[in-house]
Structures are given as C-alpha cells and as structure tokens.
Design a protein around this motif. Structure first.
Motif, PDB file in Angstrom:
ATOM      1  N   ASN A  89      34.503  30.424  44.453  1.00  0.00           N
ATOM      2  CA  ASN A  89      36.071  30.513  44.150  1.00  0.00           C
ATOM      3  C   ASN A  89      36.791  31.208  45.288  1.00  0.00           C
ATOM      4  N   ILE A  90      37.404  30.773  46.062  1.00  0.00           N
ATOM      5  CA  ILE A  90      38.380  31.419  46.945  1.00  0.00           C
ATOM      6  C   ILE A  90      39.548  30.878  47.250  1.00  0.00           C
ATOM      7  N   ASN A  94      37.517  25.647  44.979  1.00  0.00           N
ATOM      8  CA  ASN A  94      37.053  26.005  43.775  1.00  0.00           C
ATOM      9  C   ASN A  94      35.849  24.923  43.506  1.00  0.00           C
ATOM     10  N   ASN A 148      28.840  33.248  51.184  1.00  0.00           N
ATOM     11  CA  ASN A 148      30.082  32.847  52.034  1.00  0.00           C
ATOM     12  C   ASN A 148      30.622  31.423  51.801  1.00  0.00           C
ATOM     13  N   LYS A 360      35.513  31.207  36.037  1.00  0.00           N
ATOM     14  CA  LYS A 360      36.524  31.006  37.082  1.00  0.00           C
ATOM     15  C   LYS A 360      37.729  31.801  36.441  1.00  0.00           C
TER      16      LYS A 360
END
Length: 361
Positions: A89-90, A94, A148, A360
């Motif tokens: 999650n960035i 997601n 990553n 999250k």
C-alpha cells in the motif's frame, strides 16, 4: 409495411433485448461474485476466510464488517481455502496478494497433498475486485509482495522445495529458488534486505538475498517451522509448530539468538514495536500469550495470557500499536484488543475459518 420489414424489425428488437439481458445478467453475476467495484477508502482490516472463500473488510473506525469480497474467478470457480495475505500500500496503489493452498490448514500446517496445485489471487484493496487469479504448480501457504511491491513470492510445498518469484505487474515467472523440504511461509525482514522461507520438512530456515535471489544461509531451527514473522527490532520470530517454540532470528548475523519454549502449538507470532511486546497465538486454547522485552537480560520474558476465541491464529496491529486484531478460526470471528491492558473491546463476526489478516491505514 411489408411482412419482411416487420420481421426484420422484430428480429432486431429481439437481438437488442437479448443483448441488454445478457449485459444485465452478466452484471448481476459479477455483483453476485463480489466483483462489482467498492469504495474502501477508509482504514480497514482485510480478513481472509478460508472455508467461506471470502475476504471480510472491517472498518477500523467502527469495528464493523462493511464489505465482503467473494474470491471467485471470472469463470465462476471459488478459491479453495485461501490462507494468508500480504499488503502493498503506497499512495493510490493498494494491492493484496493471497495464497490459496486448496486445503484446510486450520489444524496445522504440516504435510502436503501430493499433486495439489495452489493459487495466487491479487486484489485491488480499494475497489475490492480481483486483479489476478493465477494457478501455481504446487500448493502454497502465502503469496508475499517484495518490499518494493514489484514482485510476488510464493513457496511450493514439495519435498524438493522451491520459491517462485513473479513480476507483480505482468505476473510472469522471473525466478525459481531452491530451498528446503516442504517450505511454508515466505516473509521479508523489516528493512527488506532478507527474505525467509520456513522449511517444515527438514526443520530449517532459508535466508535469501532478495536482490540476487541467492540463498545465503540455511539455519537449523525447531521442529516443523511455519513462518518467520517480521520484527521491527532487527529480529524475525519463527514459530515452530511441532517444536512448540519460537526461534528468535537476528537479521544481521543470521543466527538464532533465543529459543522461547511455549508449551503449546503456536498459530503465529507478531511483534509490537511500540509496546515492546511479542504475541504468540494459542489456537487449541483460544488464547494469546505475550512476552515483554527484558533489556537487562537481553531476552524476552513471559508477560501474561488473555482470551480471544477458539482457534486464535493471526494478529495484526494498528500503526500506533494501540489496538490489535486477532482472527479466531474456529469461532468465525476477529477479536479487537486494547493493548494497554490486553482487554477485549469486542468480537466481530466474519466468515468461516478466518486466518490471514492485513491492515491498511
């Protein structure tokens, strides 16, 4: 109007009606499968329900189930016994990857099913839709995003164990890594410099360099290890099911620095950095044991026990470390725990045999 013209008009209308009906039916079918887009734009816990083949979405503000995602392929087949989940999650990305071994692992993780195949399912965590439903050659336990988010790693639980590394965008197989016998969970260290594979068949832990995909060390551990769970203190916490112990692995030295005897078969382990506590679930008794860090003795010491629910299994902490969510496989619930005093806030009913959980925020 000529009869032929009337016939042509009737036929055209019939075709149009059939097309509209087909689109409508397809939409209803997709809705029934849980494939209609949702809007999960709030802090949430995603709970993988093994027997129900669903994911329950718990709103962390209200501690209620707000969505249920059906793990069904476009062809209409259910994912059999989905197990553990991994979250990447960035920003607006997601993604949740789920390992689907195809067998019920709620009574323990040992033993494979011969030619049983596994699956990897990737969800859009915001829309609640399935992005990818991919079969893998042999049953697996989990499917873990690399730190990553560019790769998905999953084990192959066979005598000559392997880890398969897939591209997270194209889903093409990039690497095959040979590890120990009957590997279970694949996990990563908090700093992303190491990957770990628990080899239940030969009681070892394979340590892998994620960049080179090379096994850099094989560590002897307890009997039937399942997963090296991430610590935020430079350690990994490996639960040994048959050994009824936790092996504490130092990431820097690749060595076991403490073995914690439990006296029960562990479900999983979870490290709470904010509170400096180590939690281990006790499925057979529906409890959670916790250890506190003894700085003077440089070791973990037992701190206490509290009850969650039958089949206590996986633990997820909120980012601030103040609240925990524990899946109870045999109670079909998730216990919400106030960490300050280890009291239960509530039990949230979810699907049957919940196991994996990710948060999250």
């Amino acid at each position: 109007m000529k009869l032929s013209q009337r016939y042509a008009i009737v036929m055209a209308c019939s075709v149009l009606l059939l097309a509209v009906t087909a689109i409508s039916c397809r939409k209803h079918k997709m809705d029934d499968m849980g494939m209609s887009e949702k809007n999960i734009d709030y802090p949430a816990a995603y709970v993988v329900n093994g027997e129900s083949s669903t994911v329950s979405v718990i709103n962390l503000t209200t501690n209620t189930v707000t969505e249920t995602i059906e793990l069904m392929s476009a062809g209409g087949s259910m994912a059999m016994w989905p197990h553990h989940a991994s979250l990447f999650n960035i920003f607006d990305v997601n993604r949740i990857s789920i390992g689907v071994p195809g067998v019920d692992l709620s009574a323990g993780h040992s033993g494979n099913m011969g030619d049983m195949k596994g699956k990897v399912i990737v969800l859009d965590g915001r829309k609640g839709t399935i992005i990818k439903d991919m079969e893998v050659p042999v049953m697996n336990h989990n499917a873990a995003f690399s730190p990553n988010g560019k790769e998905i790693w999953t084990s192959q639980m066979e005598m000559k164990g392997k880890v398969l590394v897939y591209d997270a965008q194209t889903y093409a197989l990039k690497n095959t890594i040979n590890v120990g016998m009957e590997p279970a969970e694949v996990t990563f260290s908090a700093d992303g410099t190491r990957a770990y594979v628990a080899n239940g068949g030969d009681n070892t832990l394979s340590v892998i360099d994620p960049a080179t995909k090379a096994v850099i060390k094989t560590i002897p551990v307890g009997a039937n290890p399942v997963g090296a769970w991430v610590g935020y203190d430079g350690k990994m916490y490996l639960d040994n099911e048959d050994g009824k112990s936790i092996s504490v692995i130092d990431v820097a030295s690749n060595a076991v620095v403490q073995t914690i005897p439990l006296g029960f078969m562990p479900g999983s382990a979870a490290h709470n950095a904010a509170r400096k506590e180590l939690w281990v679930t006790d499925p057979e008794n529906g409890k959670v044991h916790y250890w506190t860090w003894d700085a003077a003795g440089n070791q973990w010491i037992h701190g206490g026990i509290f009850t969650t629910g039958a089949g206590a299994h996986a633990v997820a902490f909120t980012n601030d470390g103040n609240v925990a969510y524990v899946t109870n496989q045999l109670a079909a619930s998730v216990s919400v725990i106030n960490i300050s005093d280890h009291s239960k806030i509530k039990d949230v009913a979810v699907g049957k045999k919940p196991n994996g959980i990710v948060i999250k925020q």
